[in-house]
Scaffold this active site. Structure first.
Site, PDB file in Angstrom:
ATOM      1  CG  ASP A   1      14.812  23.752   7.523  1.00 20.17           C
ATOM      2  OD1 ASP A   1      15.565  23.552   8.497  1.00 20.17           O
ATOM      3  OD2 ASP A   1      14.825  24.801   6.844  1.00 20.17           O
TER       4      ASP A   1
ATOM      5  CG  HIS B   1      20.883  24.016   5.974  1.00 15.74           C
ATOM      6  ND1 HIS B   1      21.135  23.665   7.279  1.00 15.74           N
ATOM      7  CD2 HIS B   1      22.072  24.415   5.451  1.00 15.74           C
ATOM      8  CE1 HIS B   1      22.418  23.869   7.555  1.00 15.74           C
ATOM      9  NE2 HIS B   1      23.012  24.317   6.458  1.00 15.74           N
TER      10      HIS B   1
ATOM     11  CG  ASP C   1      19.924  14.675  19.399  1.00 15.30           C
ATOM     12  OD1 ASP C   1      19.975  15.873  19.706  1.00 15.30           O
ATOM     13  OD2 ASP C   1      20.635  14.149  18.518  1.00 15.30           O
TER      14      ASP C   1
ATOM     15  CG  ASN D   1      21.093  20.204   8.296  1.00 20.44           C
ATOM     16  OD1 ASN D   1      20.053  20.255   7.646  1.00 20.44           O
ATOM     17  ND2 ASN D   1      21.156  20.558   9.567  1.00 20.44           N
TER      18      ASN D   1
ATOM     19  CD  GLU E   1      20.799  18.057  16.393  1.00 17.25           C
ATOM     20  OE1 GLU E   1      21.899  17.515  16.571  1.00 17.25           O
ATOM     21  OE2 GLU E   1      20.667  19.287  16.195  1.00 17.25           O
TER      22      GLU E   1
END
Length: 400
Positions: free
Chosen positions: A292, A288, A275, A283, A318
């Site tokens: 990404d 974002h 994770d 973010n 994630e």
């Protein structure tokens, strides 16, 4: 036998080829055994002789009227009757009422015309020497024989070298020792794939003749390959995450099932769940698009640390799930290698600064007898412990 529809004959030849041809004749035709017991009668013969002729001796169904002319007992019709040199280990008789006379030669010519027009390739050859004696139009087209060179060639030369070597063997094993038919997928010398059906024909003199029917499968196989390609592409799209290019949750679930089956047979493997630490902050602070990029870059970084037998999937958000083939002694080393690789690969922002990214991992070895859900829960518990103890670390699940 009281039905007006002729029953199927015992030979594959009549079942698969001759019956539909003979039923198209405008004249009556019966096939009999050597005692003149009627084995088959086409639709016209049933109309001329009566529907109960099959299974009885032919002479019991007729009475003499004049030379060459018989009267059918059950229908009262006056019929011309001729025996044809039909072969196939049977006796063939042609019938027509006196109002529609046709010579035996014309009847055979008509039958030959039907074979010539048959959509599948048909060849006849001697069963022992395999010398081709005749071929219809479809055979000449399929084998690109514009000048009738097939006649007197050996049947084996029309196939590729590999299938030519196999031909005599399965003819000998499948046909020469018994009546019947042999069907194989084969490749012609011009690389056309065909379904080849070889049928044994018995001649009166004891000589054996084979009939080969070839059905072109290239169009079918071409369509099949196109469908398989589309299915594979669709399956890949279903199982892939569009952002990272890794397996998605669906692909991971299928892979986990396969790993567990292999694990039950003794293959050692482990599940790791990773994770990204503080991903929400990435973010919120940088947008974002940067988030990404982090997902894509970390996914590729994990993939680079694995072997072909291993698998990494973006499970959701994630979170990454990693299946790795290894023993317990190697698991911690592999997990730490992944963690360090991610930590050593910061994100380059538009302003030139480097954004550090770290990964927390929980790992669990597979043990025979546990299912996928339990294995996932154990690895997830270990990940939770890694998060709780400060992040950017590996925690191995320990059985209570």
């Amino acid at each position: 036998m009281t039905s007006s529809t002729p029953p199927p004959l015992d030979t594959p030849l009549t079942c698969e080829v001759l019956k539909p041809l003979l039923d198209q004749l405008s004249d009556g035709l019966t096939l009999c055994d050597h005692d003149d017991g009627v084995l088959y009668a086409n639709h016209v013969a049933l109309r001329l002789l009566g529907s109960n002729v099959i299974g009885h001796r032919l002479e019991s169904q007729l009475i003499d009227d004049q030379p060459g002319v018989k009267i059918a007992i059950h229908t009262g019709m006056h019929l011309d009757m001729r025996e044809l040199p039909f072969g196939l280990g049977m006796r063939a008789y042609l019938f027509r009422d006196q109002g529609s006379r046709i010579s035996a030669d014309q009847a055979l010519a008509r039958l030959r015309g039907l074979v010539e027009a048959w959509p599948d390739a048909v060849l006849f050859c001697d069963a022992n020497g395999l010398e081709i004696s005749d071929a219809n139009r479809a055979a000449r087209q399929l084998l690109e024989d514009d000048h009738h060179r097939l006649t007197r060639e050996n049947l084996s030369v029309i196939f590729c070298d590999k299938d030519a070597d196999r031909l005599q063997k399965f003819i000998r094993q499948g046909l020469l020792s018994r009546r019947g038919a042999v069907r194989r997928e084969m490749l012609l010398r011009n690389d056309v794939p065909v379904e080849a059906t070889l049928i044994r024909l018995d001649e009166h003199q004891g000589q054996l003749t084979l009939m080969a029917m070839l059905r072109d499968r290239s169009h079918y196989l071409g369509k099949l390959r196109a469908v398989e390609h589309k299915l594979a592409k669709a399956q890949s799209m279903i199982s892939r995450d569009s952002l990272t290019g890794l397996c998605n949750r669906h692909g991971f679930d299928k892979a986990l099932e396969e790993f567990i089956i292999a694990g039950a047979s003794g293959r050692e493997f482990a599940l790791m769940i990773g994770d990204i630490d503080h991903f929400k902050q990435i973010n919120d602070s940088h947008g974002h698009l940067v988030g990404d990029e982090a997902l894509h870059k970390i996914g590729q970084c994990i993939r680079a640390q694995l072997r072909d037998a291993d698998l990494v999937a973006r499970y959701g958000g994630e979170e990454f799930c990693i299946l790795v083939v290894c023993g317990a002694a190697m698991l911690s080393e592999i997990a730490e290698r992944i963690r360090h690789a991610v930590g050593d690969t910061p994100l380059a922002l538009d302003n030139g600064t480097l954004l550090p990214v770290t990964l927390s991992l929980g790992a669990c070895m597979f043990e025979p007898g546990i299912d996928g859900e339990t294995l996932f829960e154990h690895a997830d518990d270990a990940l939770y412990a890694a998060k709780e103890s400060g992040r950017n670390r590996v925690v191995m699940f320990q059985s209570p």
